[in-house]
Motif scaffolding. Sequence first.
Motif, PDB file in Angstrom:
ATOM      1  N   MET A 154       0.840  -1.182   0.000  1.00 15.64           N
ATOM      2  CA  MET A 154       0.000   0.000   0.000  1.00 15.64           C
ATOM      3  C   MET A 154       0.889   1.251   0.000  1.00 15.64           C
ATOM      4  O   MET A 154       1.894   1.312   0.691  1.00 15.64           O
ATOM      5  N   THR A 155       0.500   2.263  -0.756  1.00 20.52           N
ATOM      6  CA  THR A 155       1.219   3.526  -0.802  1.00 20.52           C
ATOM      7  C   THR A 155       0.504   4.539   0.075  1.00 20.52           C
ATOM      8  O   THR A 155      -0.705   4.723  -0.062  1.00 20.52           O
ATOM      9  N   PRO A 156       1.225   5.196   0.985  1.00 19.44           N
ATOM     10  CA  PRO A 156       0.569   6.212   1.794  1.00 19.44           C
ATOM     11  C   PRO A 156       0.027   7.336   0.911  1.00 19.44           C
ATOM     12  O   PRO A 156       0.583   7.630  -0.150  1.00 19.44           O
ATOM     13  N   ARG A 157      -1.052   7.958   1.358  1.00 16.90           N
ATOM     14  CA  ARG A 157      -1.605   9.089   0.612  1.00 16.90           C
ATOM     15  C   ARG A 157      -1.714  10.279   1.548  1.00 16.90           C
ATOM     16  O   ARG A 157      -1.967  10.126   2.747  1.00 16.90           O
ATOM     17  N   PHE A 158      -1.501  11.440   1.000  1.00 19.01           N
ATOM     18  CA  PHE A 158      -1.588  12.662   1.779  1.00 19.01           C
ATOM     19  C   PHE A 158      -2.988  12.803   2.354  1.00 19.01           C
ATOM     20  O   PHE A 158      -3.980  12.614   1.663  1.00 19.01           O
ATOM     21  N   ALA A 159      -3.101  13.157   3.649  1.00 22.19           N
ATOM     22  CA  ALA A 159      -4.415  13.263   4.274  1.00 22.19           C
ATOM     23  C   ALA A 159      -4.586  14.471   5.188  1.00 22.19           C
ATOM     24  O   ALA A 159      -5.683  14.994   5.298  1.00 22.19           O
ATOM     25  N   VAL A 160      -3.522  14.910   5.887  1.00 27.95           N
ATOM     26  CA  VAL A 160      -3.693  15.927   6.924  1.00 27.95           C
ATOM     27  C   VAL A 160      -2.535  16.918   6.904  1.00 27.95           C
ATOM     28  O   VAL A 160      -1.384  16.535   6.739  1.00 27.95           O
ATOM     29  N   ILE A 161      -2.860  18.195   7.086  1.00 27.05           N
ATOM     30  CA  ILE A 161      -1.880  19.240   7.381  1.00 27.05           C
ATOM     31  C   ILE A 161      -2.071  19.552   8.859  1.00 27.05           C
ATOM     32  O   ILE A 161      -3.192  19.815   9.300  1.00 27.05           O
ATOM     33  N   GLY A 162      -0.999  19.513   9.622  1.00 27.59           N
ATOM     34  CA  GLY A 162      -1.107  19.763  11.053  1.00 27.59           C
ATOM     35  C   GLY A 162      -0.437  21.055  11.467  1.00 27.59           C
ATOM     36  O   GLY A 162       0.648  21.368  10.990  1.00 27.59           O
ATOM     37  N   LEU A 163      -1.097  21.808  12.318  1.00 28.20           N
ATOM     38  CA  LEU A 163      -0.553  23.026  12.895  1.00 28.20           C
ATOM     39  C   LEU A 163      -0.618  22.936  14.411  1.00 28.20           C
ATOM     40  O   LEU A 163      -1.509  22.275  14.957  1.00 28.20           O
ATOM     41  N   VAL A 164       0.284  23.624  15.073  1.00 23.76           N
ATOM     42  CA  VAL A 164       0.259  23.727  16.532  1.00 23.76           C
ATOM     43  C   VAL A 164      -0.069  25.173  16.872  1.00 23.76           C
ATOM     44  O   VAL A 164       0.624  26.088  16.435  1.00 23.76           O
ATOM     45  N   ALA A 165      -1.120  25.367  17.650  1.00 19.24           N
ATOM     46  CA  ALA A 165      -1.591  26.709  17.987  1.00 19.24           C
ATOM     47  C   ALA A 165      -1.211  27.079  19.408  1.00 19.24           C
ATOM     48  O   ALA A 165      -1.409  26.301  20.333  1.00 19.24           O
ATOM     49  N   SER A 166      -0.670  28.279  19.560  1.00 20.57           N
ATOM     50  CA  SER A 166      -0.417  28.784  20.908  1.00 20.57           C
ATOM     51  C   SER A 166      -1.693  29.339  21.519  1.00 20.57           C
ATOM     52  O   SER A 166      -1.831  29.394  22.740  1.00 20.57           O
ATOM     53  N   ASP A 167      -2.662  29.742  20.693  1.00 18.38           N
ATOM     54  CA  ASP A 167      -3.954  30.264  21.140  1.00 18.38           C
ATOM     55  C   ASP A 167      -5.010  29.722  20.185  1.00 18.38           C
ATOM     56  O   ASP A 167      -5.166  30.227  19.069  1.00 18.38           O
ATOM     57  N   MET A 168      -5.710  28.686  20.598  1.00 19.96           N
ATOM     58  CA  MET A 168      -6.660  28.007  19.717  1.00 19.96           C
ATOM     59  C   MET A 168      -7.739  28.964  19.202  1.00 19.96           C
ATOM     60  O   MET A 168      -8.053  28.968  18.013  1.00 19.96           O
ATOM     61  N   GLY A 208     -10.849  16.372   0.224  1.00 19.32           N
ATOM     62  CA  GLY A 208     -10.916  15.334   1.241  1.00 19.32           C
ATOM     63  C   GLY A 208      -9.815  15.332   2.273  1.00 19.32           C
ATOM     64  O   GLY A 208      -9.865  14.560   3.224  1.00 19.32           O
ATOM     65  N   SER A 209      -8.791  16.157   2.132  1.00 27.77           N
ATOM     66  CA  SER A 209      -7.781  16.222   3.186  1.00 27.77           C
ATOM     67  C   SER A 209      -8.314  17.093   4.326  1.00 27.77           C
ATOM     68  O   SER A 209      -9.394  17.678   4.225  1.00 27.77           O
ATOM     69  N   ARG A 210      -7.552  17.159   5.423  1.00 26.58           N
ATOM     70  CA  ARG A 210      -8.008  17.894   6.600  1.00 26.58           C
ATOM     71  C   ARG A 210      -6.889  18.792   7.119  1.00 26.58           C
ATOM     72  O   ARG A 210      -5.709  18.478   6.988  1.00 26.58           O
ATOM     73  N   LEU A 211      -7.296  19.895   7.751  1.00 24.32           N
ATOM     74  CA  LEU A 211      -6.390  20.732   8.505  1.00 24.32           C
ATOM     75  C   LEU A 211      -6.646  20.395   9.965  1.00 24.32           C
ATOM     76  O   LEU A 211      -7.769  20.552  10.452  1.00 24.32           O
ATOM     77  N   ALA A 212      -5.627  19.889  10.647  1.00 21.71           N
ATOM     78  CA  ALA A 212      -5.734  19.539  12.063  1.00 21.71           C
ATOM     79  C   ALA A 212      -4.944  20.550  12.877  1.00 21.71           C
ATOM     80  O   ALA A 212      -3.794  20.858  12.536  1.00 21.71           O
ATOM     81  N   ILE A 213      -5.548  21.064  13.931  1.00 22.00           N
ATOM     82  CA  ILE A 213      -4.892  22.043  14.784  1.00 22.00           C
ATOM     83  C   ILE A 213      -4.905  21.520  16.213  1.00 22.00           C
ATOM     84  O   ILE A 213      -5.957  21.140  16.741  1.00 22.00           O
ATOM     85  N   ASP A 214      -3.720  21.492  16.818  1.00 23.73           N
ATOM     86  CA  ASP A 214      -3.568  21.051  18.204  1.00 23.73           C
ATOM     87  C   ASP A 214      -3.016  22.194  19.040  1.00 23.73           C
ATOM     88  O   ASP A 214      -2.238  23.013  18.552  1.00 23.73           O
TER      89      ASP A 214
END
Length: 134
Positions: free
Chosen positions: A1-15, A46-52
């Motif tokens: 299986m080939t991985p596929r791009f799914a998520v861009i992740g950011l880290v927030a100092s102030d959500m 279909g990809s996602r932006l994830a913020i932690d």
Amino acid sequence: MTPRFAVIGLVASDMAATLAFYRRLGLVFPEGAEDQPHVEAELPGGSRLAIDTEETIRSFHAGWRPPADGGGRTSLAFGCNAPAEVDSVYEDLVGAGYHGELKPWDAFWGMRYAVVHDPDGNGVDLFAPLPAPE
């Protein structure tokens, strides 16, 4: 299986500040997301932006620290429908107090282009194709 791009992740100092910025760019986050440690928005295609939050990252990576220079290491790009929209979105964001890194200009590669920073210093590019020369 080939991985596929799914998520861009950011880290927030102030959500809350980070969500306010990306909502101004049209992303949709759940009601009350400002109080959550992790949130996501679906992106076109279909990809996602994830913020932690920083605390969330430290909960599983105790040695994590934000970049020493205060800037982010990620850049996102938002396509606009027309060159004038690049200008208006840039002015809206800068007028709302966000840092304008690069004012709109006609790039040599055929796009109207500008860069703003989100609350954590991540570059956010705004672009639209320029009309074809006559």
